[in-house]
Write a protein that holds these residues in place. Structure first.
Motif, PDB file in Angstrom:
ATOM      1  N   TRP A  55       0.830  -1.197   0.000  1.00 40.39           N
ATOM      2  CA  TRP A  55       0.000   0.000   0.000  1.00 40.39           C
ATOM      3  C   TRP A  55       0.866   1.249   0.000  1.00 40.39           C
ATOM      4  O   TRP A  55       1.990   1.220   0.474  1.00 40.39           O
ATOM      5  CB  TRP A  55      -0.883   0.071   1.253  1.00 40.39           C
ATOM      6  N   ASN A  56       0.254   2.285  -0.482  1.00 39.98           N
ATOM      7  CA  ASN A  56       0.764   3.594  -0.126  1.00 39.98           C
ATOM      8  C   ASN A  56      -0.160   4.119   0.964  1.00 39.98           C
ATOM      9  O   ASN A  56      -1.281   4.560   0.688  1.00 39.98           O
ATOM     10  CB  ASN A  56       0.736   4.529  -1.336  1.00 39.98           C
ATOM     11  N   PRO A  57       0.283   4.065   2.190  1.00 44.02           N
ATOM     12  CA  PRO A  57      -0.637   4.381   3.283  1.00 44.02           C
ATOM     13  C   PRO A  57      -0.994   5.867   3.330  1.00 44.02           C
ATOM     14  O   PRO A  57      -2.038   6.240   3.836  1.00 44.02           O
ATOM     15  CB  PRO A  57       0.127   3.947   4.527  1.00 44.02           C
ATOM     16  N   HIS A  58      -0.114   6.674   2.811  1.00 41.68           N
ATOM     17  CA  HIS A  58      -0.343   8.118   2.935  1.00 41.68           C
ATOM     18  C   HIS A  58      -1.406   8.595   1.955  1.00 41.68           C
ATOM     19  O   HIS A  58      -2.105   9.555   2.216  1.00 41.68           O
ATOM     20  CB  HIS A  58       0.974   8.861   2.715  1.00 41.68           C
ATOM     21  N   ARG A  59      -1.480   7.909   0.855  1.00 46.93           N
ATOM     22  CA  ARG A  59      -2.533   8.253  -0.090  1.00 46.93           C
ATOM     23  C   ARG A  59      -3.671   7.234  -0.056  1.00 46.93           C
ATOM     24  O   ARG A  59      -4.676   7.409  -0.749  1.00 46.93           O
ATOM     25  CB  ARG A  59      -1.940   8.317  -1.493  1.00 46.93           C
ATOM     26  N   GLY A  60      -3.460   6.188   0.698  1.00 46.90           N
ATOM     27  CA  GLY A  60      -4.524   5.195   0.838  1.00 46.90           C
ATOM     28  C   GLY A  60      -4.734   4.359  -0.405  1.00 46.90           C
ATOM     29  O   GLY A  60      -5.846   3.979  -0.736  1.00 46.90           O
ATOM     30  N   ILE A  61      -3.652   4.098  -1.114  1.00 46.92           N
ATOM     31  CA  ILE A  61      -3.775   3.375  -2.375  1.00 46.92           C
ATOM     32  C   ILE A  61      -3.227   1.968  -2.224  1.00 46.92           C
ATOM     33  O   ILE A  61      -2.149   1.766  -1.649  1.00 46.92           O
ATOM     34  CB  ILE A  61      -2.983   4.110  -3.485  1.00 46.92           C
ATOM     35  N   HIS A  62      -3.971   1.067  -2.753  1.00 44.91           N
ATOM     36  CA  HIS A  62      -3.507  -0.316  -2.813  1.00 44.91           C
ATOM     37  C   HIS A  62      -2.664  -0.483  -4.074  1.00 44.91           C
ATOM     38  O   HIS A  62      -3.133  -0.195  -5.181  1.00 44.91           O
ATOM     39  CB  HIS A  62      -4.705  -1.264  -2.834  1.00 44.91           C
ATOM     40  N   ILE A  63      -1.450  -0.934  -3.925  1.00 43.49           N
ATOM     41  CA  ILE A  63      -0.546  -0.991  -5.067  1.00 43.49           C
ATOM     42  C   ILE A  63      -0.479  -2.379  -5.670  1.00 43.49           C
ATOM     43  O   ILE A  63      -0.602  -2.554  -6.873  1.00 43.49           O
ATOM     44  CB  ILE A  63       0.878  -0.531  -4.649  1.00 43.49           C
TER      45      ILE A  63
END
Lengths: 962, 299
Positions: free
Chosen positions: B45-53
């Motif tokens: 994840w990119n936790p800061h943008r809340g994106i599942h990678i």
């Protein structure tokens, strides 16, 4: 061959039988024409190479039949193989008689087959059959692209069963479930009416909605409609084919790998269609935990259970959304069920029913009733009947009668008056029993009966607890004691636990030891017997306890501990005091079982130990907690050896670099299972010790020595068993070329070898296998393992100079090289070789002075030589002061005691056998390893060689002694 | 650092895992985070943008722990299938599978150079696996533990393992010593302080214990949360000023490092908080829970 034929002389011409000849000729002609070959397989005949029909079987056969001697059909008697009906359902056909009829039989039957006419075809089977046949026929006539018979599902019976007809006539339409259409007839009608009403009232959809909402508020009708609509889709599935609305290919499922999208789409569709429509598509199994199935080959076991699934509900918003309609529909259904339960259509529940439950009031209890039942027990009857004590009567003269009377009286007293009546009835005619009915001896009987009743009463009086009037009681010693408040004697007064024999108690005590959970009963006994080892003391302790807690009459203490001195008695008393206190503590806090047990530990000891345990038992949980905190964290340090590769990967210097590899781990449990004798421990210890390198090689040599000595003492068979090694290594030892591994880095080699060694040395099974292998190998090669090898003998005699020894070594080398061609007892040889080469190298590596010492020692010809030689080597090599020092000490000790040692070893040889075998296998393993890098002269390795050298020395020594 | 600076505000909820999330870990620079769970997947994840990678699938059972190399190129993971997987981050392929544990594997870590993976298993052993060579045999097996090893932590020179037998064992490769600190309580989680002087051990008696590494002394005990039956993570904040950890009731606790007082507690999840991971530089934290979410917290 030709020369053979030359030896035979033939006279005349051989006569052939006529028929044979002709048939064979015929066959030959047939074959030539290729007729036979063209025949089908089952018509061909089996013939031998001379063209004769093969005769089959001795008794019942005859000429071989077609189809390769089977029954004349292609399949023969082969049983029909199982065919799964799962995949090819259409192919499964019901068997009927036609399957078992031949063609001609069928032809005969043609047209005479019985069947139901369509008129009477109630269930439509015949029609279906006909339709199927028709379809088949058609298919035969115009073969389609899809081969095979038409699937049954496609073929629909032309006629309908009578039931369907009936239902249709009754107004049932297809696709509606039968049950509902009947039970809901009323609602059906209502719905119809409502629809009509709606249609009538307005055509405006908005109004329609409000209308429907109104109905919804009604809460009876609307859900019904929904349910009904559902039932349309629910019932007979044949008609609920999903219409194909998409443009995908036939059978293509776009949501095959993404079923959640299907749900989404459905819900979208349903939302278009209207609220509440989707309730049947609600995801029912969503809630069934985060279900991740496991593979088909895996088993679901404890580790798969969802440990997190307790109590908490997983929060998932969209699930909730979907679930809302579900609950609604559930409610609806429930309501519907409620309604349906009570009434039949067209009937109503009666408002007033004729049926009345008749109730009966409970009977009135008289006010003076006492809810206590008095049993008219036999005892009391007896008591009443003999309230007046019968006078003492002298027994009748007849002894038999007296005995009889007494016996009957006893029985009657025990069993009650009933028995008396019974026996009186039974023995009315018997003159002997006349005393029962007032005959001779009746008085005596009465007296006896009374007496025995008294006795009985006495026995039961304690249980009845004073129910008996005391006046009736005859005063026994016990009752008198009770009245006076005396403590009854031990036997009767103490609780049953103490009456159990002490052996029992001990046994139970042991049991409680093993099973930590003990019953309170056992616990009691534990407490009672802190001095179980000393029975006399235990007795005194019990006495002490009695005095302390129970009071009552006391015996003089001297009676029990008369022969004790005053001081001893005082001390014992103190210890008793403490033990009693501990027991009391234990009783108070049953939970702290440990304290009780700990109080048991000091048993034979005196006061000191006792008080210490008492302190322990006094520990409060709080104190314990504090203590625990003080205790933890507890730091310990151990030696740990990181593997060199790990150090390398961590970019660190191996702290154990250059040190010998650690002792091999025991890999399998088989080892410990097989080698259970004490020798294993010894060798293990030996190994660990050697790994630490804190010990002088002397000790090892001693160990080796003794193991070797044992080996030598064993019989030949044992030798064979002991010289077990991995077959591969053995081959290497024999055949491998020394030069092939030269280029490798010795240190890495050592690691590898170490591992290998561990494997070889420790895997008992492989060793055993190897033993068998060796035996067989020896047999195959035709060599017997000689019990003694001439070479060591020679060597032992050769106690001259160093040069000679070197020569000797050279000889062995030669011998060894010869081994490749001529294998002669490979094992023993290899070991010898090993040792000798070892010596050679070590000698080379060391200086002159040392070798001189060595020589000197050798000439001495005693056992001592071994040690000193090894020590000299050690001296040369080791730079560690401490070890050096230690070795010296050992040396000094060994000189004097070597002979003793030897004796001891030999006496212990039996037990050491397995250990020695292990030792040996390791040695031989080393040997093979050594082979590989013989040419390398690395100083670090010499440490390892020392052991081998020592062992070789000792071995030689042994041989000489023999 | 004051209490206000503690990450207590939820900024992102990372949804995607089905079922319990068993671990959530920041990468070395804190830009990404990894989570793994009962659904047998590892998610990046990119936790800061809340994106599942990305999702990494290959495990046959639940994934219990995951760790990423400092250069973000490789992953290691372990779980109920008794294997340690060595992944390529970019392609999502498994480079190597290390088999050898006789039980479930509870924890994995890379060493400093990403050359060794050390795994802690239910089979009472720590195993070191070589990533450099093609050998799938462990370099070393440490089996001095008396019970399941729950957690492993590595320094430049040491391997630290925490076990249910109540010990935290430090294996110093440099000097070849094993130091065993017996805490008397099953140890769930061992984590290092950022200065490397202390070990924080999460114990199953609902307490965290801070140990001085050089002396083995018990410096502090942190209590208040509940941890009696699950493996919960704990860690120190990046300034080493506070100790944080999850609780079985869905709360997150912050303790003062020195006086062990609970400075903050709040309900973060609806269910057991299995893992907490603190950002290496910023005041940011990710937590994972049995409720299937990973949540990102900031001040």
């Amino acid at each position: 061959m030709e020369s053979d034929e030359d030896d035979f002389v033939f006279y005349g011409t051989p006569i052939e039988r006529e028929d044979d000849l002709t048939s064979r000729k015929k066959k030959a002609i047939a074959e030539a024409s290729g007729q036979l070959r063209t025949l089908p397989a089952w018509k061909q005949e089996v013939r031998d190479e001379e063209g004769r029909r093969r005769f089959h079987g001795a008794f019942t056969g005859g000429y071989s039949a077609g189809y390769y001697n089977t029954v004349g059909s292609k399949e023969g008697w082969a049983p029909q193989s199982f065919k799964s009906s799962r995949k090819n359902r259409a192919e499964v056909k019901e068997q009927n008689i036609l399957n078992f009829l031949d063609e001609d039989e069928k032809a005969e039957m043609e047209g005479r087959l019985l069947g139901t006419t369509s008129q009477f075809d109630t269930f439509g089977f015949t029609a279906a059959e006909i339709a199927r046949k028709q379809a088949e026929k058609e298919q035969k006539q115009r073969p389609s692209i899809i081969p095979g018979p038409a699937p049954d599902e496609i073929v629909v019976p032309a006629t309908e069963s009578v039931g369907v007809k009936l239902l249709l006539k009754m107004g049932w339409s297809r696709s509606r479930s039968i049950k509902d259409s009947h039970s809901d007839a009323l609602y059906d009608a209502r719905r119809q009416a409502r629809r009509a009403f709606l249609a009538f009232s307005s055509d405006d959809p908005a109004v329609k909605i409000t209308e429907s909402e109104l109905i919804k508020g009604d809460s009876e009708n609307f859900p019904e409609q929904l349910v009904d609509d559902d039932q349309f889709s629910k019932s007979t599935p044949v008609f609920v084919l999903n219409p194909k609305e998409d443009l995908y290919g036939l059978g293509f499922d776009p949501y095959k790998h993404a079923p959640e999208f299907r749900e989404k789409k459905r819900s979208r569709l349903s939302s278009k269609r209207g609220p509440g429509y989707s309730k049947n598509f609600s995801t029912r199994d969503r809630k069934a935990a985060p279900g991740f199935g496991i593979g088909a080959l895996e088993e679901l076991d404890a580790e798969d259970e969802d440990v997190y699934a307790t109590g908490f509900e997983i929060e998932e918003a969209y699930v909730q959304e979907v679930e809302e309609p579900t609950t609604m529909s559930l409610e609806n259904q429930r309501k519907k069920e409620q309604k349906n339960q009570g009434d039949l259509p067209g009937f109503r529940v009666a408002s007033n029913s004729d049926y009345k439950m008749e109730r009966f009031d409970s009977p009135l209890i008289p006010k003076d009733f006492v809810p206590h039942h008095k049993f008219s027990g036999p005892l009391e009857i007896n008591c009443k009947s003999y309230e007046v004590t019968p006078p003492e009567v002298s027994p009748p003269e007849d002894g038999n009668l007296k005995l009889l009377i007494e016996g009957v009286a006893n029985l009657v007293a025990k069993c009650g008056k009933l028995y008396e009546d019974l026996s009186r009835e039974k023995n009315q005619t018997n003159p002997l029993f006349s005393f029962l009915s007032g005959g001779t001896g009746h008085d005596y009987y009465a007296r006896k009966l009374w007496e025995s009743q008294q006795k009985c009463n006495d026995q039961t009086s304690r249980q009845l607890d004073g129910k008996m009037p005391p006046s009736v009681q005859r005063l026994t010693a016990e009752s008198r004691g009770q009245i006076l408040g005396e403590t009854p004697l031990e036997k009767s007064a103490q609780d049953p636990s103490s009456t159990i024999a002490s052996t029992d108690i001990q046994l139970q005590f042991n049991l409680t030891d093993t099973f930590t959970k003990s019953t309170s009963f056992n616990e009691l006994m534990d407490e009672e017997k802190p001095f179980k080892d000393d029975l006399a003391k235990q007795e005194r302790f019990e006495q002490f306890l009695k005095e302390k807690y129970k009071g009552g009459l006391r015996t003089a203490s001297s009676s029990l501990a008369g022969d004790m001195s005053e001081a001893a008695r005082a001390q014992e008393r103190l210890s008793f005091e403490a033990a009693a206190e501990a027991i009391e503590k234990g009783r108070q806090g049953r939970g702290s079982k440990s304290s009780i047990l700990s109080s048991m530990d000091f048993i034979p000891g005196g006061v000191m130990q006792f008080t210490s345990s008492e302190v322990e038992s006094k520990k409060d949980p709080l104190v314990e907690d504090i203590l625990r905190k003080k205790m933890y964290p507890k730091r310990e340090e151990f030696q740990w050896r990181p593997s060199p590769l790990l150090c390398k990967r961590f970019d660190l210097i191996d702290p154990y670099m250059g040190k010998p590899p650690p002792a091999p781990r025991i890999r399998s449990k088989m080892d410990s299972l097989i080698f259970t004798s004490d020798s294993v421990k010894v060798t293990k210890v030996d190994e660990t010790v050697s790994s630490k390198k804190d010990i002088s090689p002397f000790q090892q040599s001693a160990n080796k020595d003794m193991t070797k000595s044992i080996t030598e003492n064993e019989t030949e068979v044992d030798v064979e068993v002991e010289n077990i090694e991995r077959p591969v290594d053995l081959y290497k030892a024999i055949f491998s070329d020394d030069s092939d591994d030269e280029g490798e880095d010795p240190s890495i080699k050592r690691v590898v070898n170490q591992e290998k060694k561990a494997e070889v040395a420790n895997t008992a099974l492989s060793r055993l296998i190897a033993g068998d292998f060796l035996e067989s190998l020896g047999k195959e090669l035709g060599i017997e393992v000689p019990p003694d090898v001439p070479y060591p003998m020679q060597k032992s005699r050769n106690v001259a100079s160093q040069k000679e020894i070197v020569n000797e070594d050279a000889k062995t080398d030669i011998l060894k090289s010869e081994n490749n061609g001529k294998i002669k007892s490979p094992l023993i040889r290899s070991q010898d070789y090993d040792s000798s080469s070892e010596e050679e190298r070590s000698r080379k590596g060391t200086n002159r002075e040392k070798s001189e010492e060595y020589k000197k020692v050798k000439t001495s010809g005693t056992r001592r030589r071994d040690y000193s030689s090894s020590s000299s080597l050690e001296e040369e090599r080791s730079r560690k002061r401490s070890r050096h020092h230690r070795r010296k000490r050992h040396d000094a000790g060994s000189d004097s005691s070597s002979d003793d040692d030897r004796d001891r070893y030999s006496s212990r040889s039996k037990g050491r056998r397995t250990g020695s075998s292990r030792e040996k296998s390791r040695g031989s393993e080393k040997h093979s390893k050594h082979h590989k890098h013989r040419k390398h002269e690395s100083p670090s390795r010499s440490s390892r060689y020392i052991n081998e050298k020592d062992s070789s020395h000792s071995k030689r020594e042994k041989k000489r002694r023999e | 650092m004051s209490v206000e600076d503690l990450p207590r505000k939820e900024v992102n909820v990372l949804k995607g895992h089905e079922g319990a999330v068993l671990a959530a870990r920041f990468n070395a620079d804190g830009n990404y985070c990894l989570s793994c769970g009962k659904d047998r997947t590892i998610r990046l994840w990119n936790p800061h943008r809340g994106i599942h990678i990305k999702t990494y699938k290959s495990h046959a059972r639940e994934v219990r722990d995951v760790h990423v190399t400092p250069d973000n190129s490789k992953l290691c993971s372990c779980g109920g299938d008794r294997q340690v997987f060595y992944w390529d981050v970019a392609t999502g392929r498994v480079i190597r599978k290390f088999r050898g544990h006789d039980g479930e594997v509870n924890g994995v870590k890379f060493n400093e150079y990403s050359s060794v993976v050390v795994s802690a298993g239910y089979d009472q052993s720590l195993r070191a696996w070589d990533c450099r060579s093609h050998s799938t045999e462990p370099i070393q097996i440490v089996d001095t533990f008396a019970d399941s090893v729950m957690s492993v932590s590595l320094t430049k020179t040491e391997i630290i393992g925490g076990s249910v037998d109540g010990t935290v064992r430090t294996f110093d490769i440099r000097i070849g010593r094993e130091i065993s600190d017996n805490l008397g309580q099953p140890v769930n989680c061992v984590s290092m302080s950022n200065d490397g002087n202390c070990i924080l051990a999460g114990c199953l008696d609902s307490s965290l214990r801070l140990l001085d590494r050089s002396t083995g002394e018990l410096l502090q005990e942190y209590k208040g949360h509940t941890n009696k039956s699950y493996k919960l993570d704990c860690c120190l904040t990046n300034t080493d000023a506070h100790v944080t950890g999850g609780s079985e009731d869905g709360f997150i606790y912050f303790w003062d490092l020195v006086d062990a007082s609970v400075v903050s507690r709040f309900r973060a999840h609806t269910s057991v908080v299995t893992s907490v991971s603190y950002h290496p530089k910023e005041n940011c934290m990710v937590t994972s829970s049995v409720d299937g979410t990973v949540r990102v917290w900031r001040t």
